[in-house]
Scaffold this active site. Structure first.
Site, PDB file in Angstrom:
ATOM      1  CB  SER A  51     -23.519 -55.610  33.556  1.00 62.55           C
ATOM      2  OG  SER A  51     -22.876 -55.737  34.803  1.00 62.55           O
ATOM      3  CD  GLU A  52     -26.771 -57.093  36.120  1.00 65.45           C
ATOM      4  OE1 GLU A  52     -27.367 -57.956  35.456  1.00 65.45           O
ATOM      5  OE2 GLU A  52     -25.540 -57.052  36.247  1.00 65.45           O
ATOM      6  CB  THR A  53     -27.817 -49.556  38.433  1.00 66.10           C
ATOM      7  OG1 THR A  53     -26.782 -49.102  37.553  1.00 66.10           O
ATOM      8  CG2 THR A  53     -27.982 -48.555  39.564  1.00 66.10           C
TER       9      THR A  53
END
Length: 280
Positions: free
Chosen positions: A43-45
């Protein structure tokens, strides 16, 4: 870029919310970071660039777009950094502002990180927008908890807070991803914070995240911080108070987020969690 893979808000790799972490993204431009985030598929990096003043510039990308702040990727990044350089205090310079993060070793020998958000705030949701939101969620006004009124909350990113009247209503998540995604893009909402209050200090949450191309986030630290600010602003808790937010249970990825709400109106909200590296 070397992408590390962690789960945040769990000590079990099978739980929590996975995040990518790039501890040195110096020289990478936005298309490169977006491509790496899309390949990682989380969902995020988080992408870190060390600063000459000892702080860290941190940017967060979902597979589809940059987001101003991400709590679980912050916890994952801080733990990854502490594993390599030792625990201590960190200054994350994000698009949302300065976020201070402390890392320490707990009694169980595990590293944990606690972030302090930017000052939170909240805003009303207009009647037309609320009707659109409930329609996209396939909820009705009768599904809501009147003690926790709908409101948009911010602690680095905006999240509408929608409280379910029962745990069963929270468990039945079946929304229109395209319609909700379009509404959220128009109103600059990052996730929807669906919550149910189990007790005075224990909550359960689910977070649809169509703007990031993710049906649901298993643990959302930014939303938890915003929710803590919402509760304080509306007088729904008596600070100082520590809250427990359970998230991800309905996804089979249980996560525990500890939220500390200080009494000062303009102070940030503290969010504590563990993180562990993913194998392979």
């Amino acid at each position: 870029m070397d992408v590390l893979r962690y789960v945040a808000f769990s000590a079990d790799p099978a739980g929590g919310n996975p995040a990518g972490v790039v501890l040195d993204a110096a020289g990478a431009d936005e298309p490169a970071m977006l491509a790496v985030a899309a390949e990682a598929g989380y969902s995020e990096t988080a992408f870190v660039v060390p600063r000459t003043d000892g702080g860290l510039d941190v940017r967060y990308f979902s597979p589809l777009a940059e987001v101003p702040f991400c709590g679980h990727a912050t916890i994952a990044t801080a733990v990854a950094y502490a594993e390599r350089f030792g625990p201590g205090e960190l200054a994350f310079h994000t698009r949302a502002g300065l976020v201070r993060v402390g890392t320490s070793v707990g009694p169980d020998g595990r590293l944990a990180a606690e972030l302090v958000s930017v000052p939170p705030k909240s805003a009303p949701i207009g009647a037309a927008e609320l009707a659109e939101l409930l329609g996209a969620l396939r909820w009705s006004a009768a599904d809501l908890d009147p003690a926790l009124p709908p409101r948009a909350a911010y602690a680095g990113a905006w999240h509408p807070v929608i409280a379910a009247g029962s745990r069963d209503r929270l468990a039945r998540l079946d929304y229109d991803m395209d319609v909700l995604g379009a509404l959220m893009a128009r109103l600059d909402w990052t996730t929807v914070d669906l919550v149910w209050r189990e007790s005075a200090t224990v909550f359960h949450a689910r977070n649809p995240f169509p703007p990031g191309g993710v049906v649901e986030d298993p643990a959302t630290g930014a939303a938890a911080a915003a929710f803590g600010g919402y509760l304080r602003e509306l007088g729904l808790v008596v600070p100082p108070v520590t809250l427990t937010v359970h998230q991800g249970d309905d996804l089979g990825r249980p996560s525990v987020i500890t939220v500390t709400v200080p009494p000062y109106p303009d102070s940030g909200i503290a969010v504590l969690g563990t993180a562990v590296a993913l194998g392979g």
